[in-house]
Design a protein around this motif. Sequence first.
Motif, short mmCIF file in Angstrom:
data_model
loop_
_atom_site.label_atom_id
_atom_site.label_comp_id
_atom_site.label_asym_id
_atom_site.label_seq_id
_atom_site.Cartn_x
_atom_site.Cartn_y
_atom_site.Cartn_z
N GLU A 52 -2.46 48.92 54.57
CA GLU A 52 -1.95 48.96 53.21
C GLU A 52 -0.90 50.06 53.10
N ASP A 53 0.22 49.73 52.44
CA ASP A 53 1.25 50.74 52.27
C ASP A 53 1.09 51.43 50.92
N GLU A 54 2.08 52.21 50.54
CA GLU A 54 2.00 52.99 49.30
C GLU A 54 1.79 52.10 48.08
N ASN A 55 2.48 50.98 48.06
CA ASN A 55 2.36 50.04 46.95
C ASN A 55 1.48 48.88 47.39
N THR A 56 0.18 49.03 47.20
CA THR A 56 -0.77 48.05 47.73
C THR A 56 -0.75 46.73 46.96
N GLU A 57 -0.24 46.73 45.74
CA GLU A 57 -0.18 45.52 44.93
C GLU A 57 1.24 45.35 44.40
N GLU A 58 1.42 44.29 43.61
CA GLU A 58 2.72 44.11 42.95
C GLU A 58 2.90 45.21 41.91
N HIS A 59 3.99 45.93 41.99
CA HIS A 59 4.24 47.03 41.08
C HIS A 59 5.54 46.80 40.31
N GLU A 60 5.56 47.36 39.11
CA GLU A 60 6.75 47.26 38.27
C GLU A 60 7.86 48.16 38.80
N ILE A 61 9.06 47.63 38.86
CA ILE A 61 10.21 48.43 39.30
C ILE A 61 10.70 49.26 38.10
N MET A 62 10.90 50.56 38.34
CA MET A 62 11.40 51.44 37.30
C MET A 62 12.92 51.33 37.24
N ASN A 63 13.42 50.56 36.27
CA ASN A 63 14.85 50.37 36.11
C ASN A 63 15.47 51.32 35.10
N GLU A 64 14.69 51.69 34.07
CA GLU A 64 15.23 52.56 33.03
C GLU A 64 15.23 54.02 33.49
#
Length: 550
Positions: free
Chosen positions: A319-331
């Motif tokens: 497992e990497d740092e983002n183990t699941e689907e994560h929201e991309i910080m665009n703002e």
Amino acid sequence: MGGYSNLLKLNTYVKRCKFNFFAGIVGMIICSIMYTPVPYLMGYVIDKVLIPHKSYMELYKIISVLILLHMLRYGISIVSKSLFIKVQNFVVNEVRVSMMDKIIDLPMSFLGKKEKGYILSRISECGNIGSLFSPMFVNTFLSIFDFIFALIMMITLSYKLSIIALIIVPIYFLTVKHSSNQLSESTKLMLETGAVLNGETYEVLNGIEEIKILNGKKVQLKKFKDKLNKMVKNSIKQSKQILFFMENILLVNNLASVLILLFSGILILDNQVTVGIYTAFIAYMSKIFSTTSSFASLGMTVKPVCVSIERIQEFLEMEDENTEEHEIMNEHIISISGKNLSFKYDENSENVINKLNFKMNKGDKVLIKGENGTGKSTLIKNLLGLYSPTEGEIFINDKRYSLIDKRSVRNKIGVVSQNVFLFRGSVLDNILYGQSDKRKEDVVSLIKKYNLERYIQGFENGLETEINQNGIGISGGQAQIIAFLRATIAKKDVIILDEGVSNMDVETREIIFKILEERNICNILMIISHLEEGIEFVNKTLYLKKETSE
């Protein structure tokens, strides 16, 4: 562990170069077919041309055909093996890239507990896979066609001699397999002790400065010699096994040749077999034995590769740092807060940060204070997503950090630390590291804007000065100037100075503080510093204490 089914895990990589792979296989099969008539023609020359007729013209014709076959086979062999060399390098390099990609994405909670030598050894295992696609190995695997074609020709020439040969083949196979199994075991031991020795060598090179300071040469050499002696012992054992392996094969091969000669001699005397047939038969039999030997010792090559593939796959599936689907910080980041934040590096250790609460908003310039060991740098590592809180939560723009893609957050944070890591390359390369939309002109403009020209001119060749790995030959202050420019050129939302001016001289430090005070370079500024002089411009202070909150 190390089952042959692991070979299927390479399918993804082979698919990307399938044309070269299958074209190489076809080429090698054609080479096998082209060799098939060669021994027969040699026997024909003896029986039909040399002995009865002594025809020079007929001899020249057949020799010309043989030369043509060999030349065509040579050309096709070169092309097909060259294709496999491409496949070999492509697959190994793609697996290496996958490994490096995974390593960069692995959580620091894993990487921090593993020695660099261990990680390096895992990457180096990718090289083992290359043996599967080497022309020699592929040729060994495809030699089954040589076996089939040779057996057909042997039966055609003399079914009686073929029966004798087929009786010998299983004995030959079992002899080679037994010898190869013993050699495989000794090879494993040698590789294991070799890996231990490499680890010791890596430790010596990594800690040579401490060895000199502590006069630890004798102690370190003794440890090195002990591990070296174990490797030498296993190396000698392996060499003996190789010797027995080769001699056993040679003995069985020679005895088989004598046995075939005996029966061939009897059949020749009875006029049932000619000298030409015997000559051709021996050539085909050598192909049969060669293929048998290759397949009997196949496990010695394939088994270690299967183990390596399995170990690589285990690594890639971590497992990497983002183990699941994560929201991309665009703002843009306009607020960072922590609620009951606690963290410890190990389950059995005490909390480094304990139930910490804080809030930072756009426009804040925050001084983070605390004694050594109160978790100032650890807090920064949590804010960067290098480590996740043991308890509590960090919020970015009132969103849970645990649900946000950490890489998208890091894109908006610039860091200047006390110990700056510089990459091999120029000063300019290091300033632009990670920036795809910035150029030299942007760097020059920023340097002028900050009035830092004389500090860059202090480098031997200015921005083009080459830096060795990890900044050897560059002072700590110069490294921090590079890191400051790197952190600010991309107009990050958050700038963090973790003792980021500690190695600068007083004059340079004052210039940097003046920039931070007068220029709006980010939304949120965080400063960790034991020095408070010159940073009166901060509007908020976060105190960290052991076992306490804000």
